[in-house]
Motif scaffolding. Structure first.
Motif, mmCIF file in Angstrom:
data_model
loop_
_atom_site.group_PDB
_atom_site.id
_atom_site.type_symbol
_atom_site.label_atom_id
_atom_site.label_comp_id
_atom_site.label_asym_id
_atom_site.label_seq_id
_atom_site.Cartn_x
_atom_site.Cartn_y
_atom_site.Cartn_z
ATOM 1 N N GLU A 29 2.750 -5.775 -0.241
ATOM 2 C CA GLU A 29 3.932 -4.972 -0.496
ATOM 3 C C GLU A 29 4.055 -4.737 -2.010
ATOM 4 O O GLU A 29 3.352 -5.377 -2.807
ATOM 5 C CB GLU A 29 5.183 -5.694 0.014
ATOM 6 C CG GLU A 29 5.131 -6.095 1.475
ATOM 7 C CD GLU A 29 5.436 -4.951 2.431
ATOM 8 O OE1 GLU A 29 5.655 -3.815 1.934
ATOM 9 O OE2 GLU A 29 5.465 -5.188 3.644
ATOM 10 N N MET A 54 0.839 -1.181 0.000
ATOM 11 C CA MET A 54 0.000 0.000 0.000
ATOM 12 C C MET A 54 0.877 1.234 0.000
ATOM 13 O O MET A 54 1.792 1.359 0.790
ATOM 14 C CB MET A 54 -0.883 0.015 1.260
ATOM 15 C CG MET A 54 -1.865 1.169 1.276
ATOM 16 S SD MET A 54 -2.868 1.179 2.787
ATOM 17 C CE MET A 54 -1.716 1.889 3.936
ATOM 18 N N SER A 99 -4.502 5.952 3.422
ATOM 19 C CA SER A 99 -5.102 6.750 4.498
ATOM 20 C C SER A 99 -4.786 8.234 4.367
ATOM 21 O O SER A 99 -5.178 9.012 5.221
ATOM 22 C CB SER A 99 -4.576 6.253 5.847
ATOM 23 O OG SER A 99 -3.188 6.437 5.910
ATOM 24 N N HIS A 146 0.944 -2.433 10.790
ATOM 25 C CA HIS A 146 1.547 -2.077 9.512
ATOM 26 C C HIS A 146 0.457 -1.512 8.606
ATOM 27 O O HIS A 146 -0.684 -1.297 9.057
ATOM 28 C CB HIS A 146 2.240 -3.288 8.879
ATOM 29 C CG HIS A 146 1.398 -4.531 8.840
ATOM 30 N ND1 HIS A 146 0.250 -4.639 8.080
ATOM 31 C CD2 HIS A 146 1.524 -5.717 9.492
ATOM 32 C CE1 HIS A 146 -0.276 -5.832 8.233
ATOM 33 N NE2 HIS A 146 0.467 -6.515 9.098
ATOM 34 N N ASP A 147 0.787 -1.293 7.339
ATOM 35 C CA ASP A 147 -0.178 -0.667 6.439
ATOM 36 C C ASP A 147 -1.408 -1.531 6.189
ATOM 37 O O ASP A 147 -2.457 -1.021 5.803
ATOM 38 C CB ASP A 147 0.493 -0.315 5.107
ATOM 39 C CG ASP A 147 1.299 0.980 5.194
ATOM 40 O OD1 ASP A 147 1.207 1.665 6.225
ATOM 41 O OD2 ASP A 147 2.029 1.298 4.231
ATOM 42 N N ILE A 200 0.236 5.158 14.223
ATOM 43 C CA ILE A 200 -0.688 4.768 13.153
ATOM 44 C C ILE A 200 -2.127 5.024 13.579
ATOM 45 O O ILE A 200 -2.943 5.557 12.805
ATOM 46 C CB ILE A 200 -0.474 3.289 12.781
ATOM 47 C CG1 ILE A 200 0.890 3.113 12.112
ATOM 48 C CG2 ILE A 200 -1.591 2.784 11.876
ATOM 49 C CD1 ILE A 200 1.242 1.679 11.780
ATOM 50 N N ASP A 240 -0.330 4.689 0.379
ATOM 51 C CA ASP A 240 -0.864 5.342 1.572
ATOM 52 C C ASP A 240 -2.341 5.584 1.355
ATOM 53 O O ASP A 240 -2.778 6.672 0.994
ATOM 54 C CB ASP A 240 -0.158 6.664 1.855
ATOM 55 C CG ASP A 240 -0.593 7.244 3.206
ATOM 56 O OD1 ASP A 240 -1.392 6.570 3.871
ATOM 57 O OD2 ASP A 240 -0.142 8.329 3.565
ATOM 58 N N HIS A 256 -8.733 2.412 8.190
ATOM 59 C CA HIS A 256 -9.208 3.407 7.230
ATOM 60 C C HIS A 256 -10.596 3.042 6.705
ATOM 61 O O HIS A 256 -11.483 3.902 6.609
ATOM 62 C CB HIS A 256 -8.212 3.504 6.078
ATOM 63 C CG HIS A 256 -8.562 4.529 5.053
ATOM 64 N ND1 HIS A 256 -8.426 5.877 5.271
ATOM 65 C CD2 HIS A 256 -9.039 4.401 3.789
ATOM 66 C CE1 HIS A 256 -8.806 6.539 4.185
ATOM 67 N NE2 HIS A 256 -9.182 5.665 3.272
ATOM 68 N N ALA A 308 -3.557 -0.497 8.926
ATOM 69 C CA ALA A 308 -4.002 0.871 8.654
ATOM 70 C C ALA A 308 -5.143 0.879 7.643
ATOM 71 O O ALA A 308 -6.063 1.694 7.740
ATOM 72 C CB ALA A 308 -2.827 1.708 8.144
ATOM 73 N N THR A 309 -5.097 -0.036 6.681
ATOM 74 C CA THR A 309 -6.177 -0.125 5.701
ATOM 75 C C THR A 309 -7.481 -0.556 6.361
ATOM 76 O O THR A 309 -8.553 -0.032 6.059
ATOM 77 C CB THR A 309 -5.798 -1.103 4.580
ATOM 78 O OG1 THR A 309 -4.641 -0.609 3.903
ATOM 79 C CG2 THR A 309 -6.931 -1.250 3.573
ATOM 80 N N GLU A 360 -4.722 7.618 11.716
ATOM 81 C CA GLU A 360 -5.947 7.139 11.094
ATOM 82 C C GLU A 360 -7.216 7.601 11.805
ATOM 83 O O GLU A 360 -8.307 7.228 11.408
ATOM 84 C CB GLU A 360 -5.924 5.604 11.037
ATOM 85 C CG GLU A 360 -4.827 5.035 10.167
ATOM 86 C CD GLU A 360 -4.967 5.460 8.716
ATOM 87 O OE1 GLU A 360 -6.102 5.662 8.248
ATOM 88 O OE2 GLU A 360 -3.928 5.609 8.048
#
Length: 312
Positions: A194, A1, A5, A49-50, A96, A3, A57, A53-54, A100
């Protein structure tokens, strides 16, 4: 990802940081202070991690409030697994969560979640918990469902967000919610990868540089299988297996093409939704990944399965 967010991060600059609750009493007070009843929950074991975060989000886009739980659950680790070395990065996790726009973080210790120590009563995953990951990790899904059920009750969320990467976990949570009448919504979010295709996981931090090169073979195998979906189950299995055979340093535990609701192998005549799933050990790290897809004419990969009767 890259970003996903960013848009919300800009909008949340004026928000105060998340409230952190560490005890049941603090959680009860902080949860009660959230106005309205639309509360989404993202459960994590930390080391965000991302991919996490997803999830946050997506929850923020749909819900009035977002709660994140950070709890390293000992019940879902076997005696030879990596509980002691599992990454603990609470300060980074909070960065994070703040970025978010999380309202509340519940970060308890085991004695807060399990008041009397090891619980005498647990949720059983049943037959669906004995195959695939359950066969390699006996008792794992019983421990997972037990803590998920407790955190659902403690946070009093109305919707709960989980990643497609943990497909068997997602299925079992949906079954528990339906079979035991929890009355909440379970939302699946596509796997976050990734740039090289490797599915994001907290365990990726264990991989050496050479391990990373090997680990990418899992996602490449899934992509190859999905590309053959129009030709039927045998073509999918054959294409995915060819990629893994060419990478001898990936020690494959299983590569299966199964029905997404039963986790049973699909026969050659089958057409419709299926799950291509893989688990392998790369170096000292065990990795899992999967690809939802549709078999037959007009078929191909899916991000997640569409809403189905298992959904609340």
């Amino acid at each position: 990802m890259t970003d996903t967010s960013t848009s919300y991060a800009a909008a949340s600059e004026n928000r105060p940081g998340p409230v952190v609750a560490r005890t049941r009493e603090e959680l009860r007070a902080a949860r009660g202070a959230l106005p309205g009843s639309d509360v989404a929950v993202v459960m994590t074991m930390g080391a965000l991690h991302d991919g996490h975060a997803t999830l946050i989000h997506e929850a923020r886009k749909r819900a009035q409030h977002v709660v994140v739980t950070i709890f390293l659950n000992p019940l879902q680790f076997g005696p030879k697994e990596d509980l002691s070395r599992y990454p603990r990065t609470f300060d980074d996790d909070m960065v994070i969560c703040a970025r978010e726009g999380v309202d509340l973080v519940f970060h308890p210790t085991p004695d807060v979640v399990y008041l009397d120590g090891d619980p005498g009563v647990r949720i059983s995953a049943g037959p669906l918990g004995d195959v695939l990951e359950g066969q390699s990790r006996p008792g794992h899904f019983d421990g997972m469902l037990t803590v998920v059920s407790k955190l659902m009750h403690l946070t009093r969320g109305t919707s709960f967000y989980y990643g497609q990467k943990d497909a068997q976990q997602l299925l079992l949570i949906r079954r528990m919610v339906r079979d035991l009448d929890f009355g909440v919504e379970v939302v699946s979010v596509p796997t976050v990868r990734e740039s090289d295709g490797l599915a994001m996981s907290s365990r990726n931090t264990y991989l050496t540089e050479s391990d990373r090169e090997t680990a990418v073979s899992l996602s490449r195998a899934l992509a190859a299988g999905a590309a053959a979906a129009t030709e039927g189950p045998s073509a999918v299995r054959r294409a995915a297996r060819a990629v893994l055979v060419a990478e001898p340093l990936a020690l494959v535990d299983y590569l299966v093409l199964v029905h997404p609701d039963t986790l049973q192998d699909v026969p050659e005549w089958y057409r419709g939704e299926a799950l291509l799933a893989v688990a392998a050990r790369v170096g000292t790290t065990r990795l899992i990944d999967n690809q939802p897809l549709v078999l037959g004419p007009g078929g191909g990969p899916l991000d997640v399965f569409p809403p189905r009767p298992l959904d609340s």
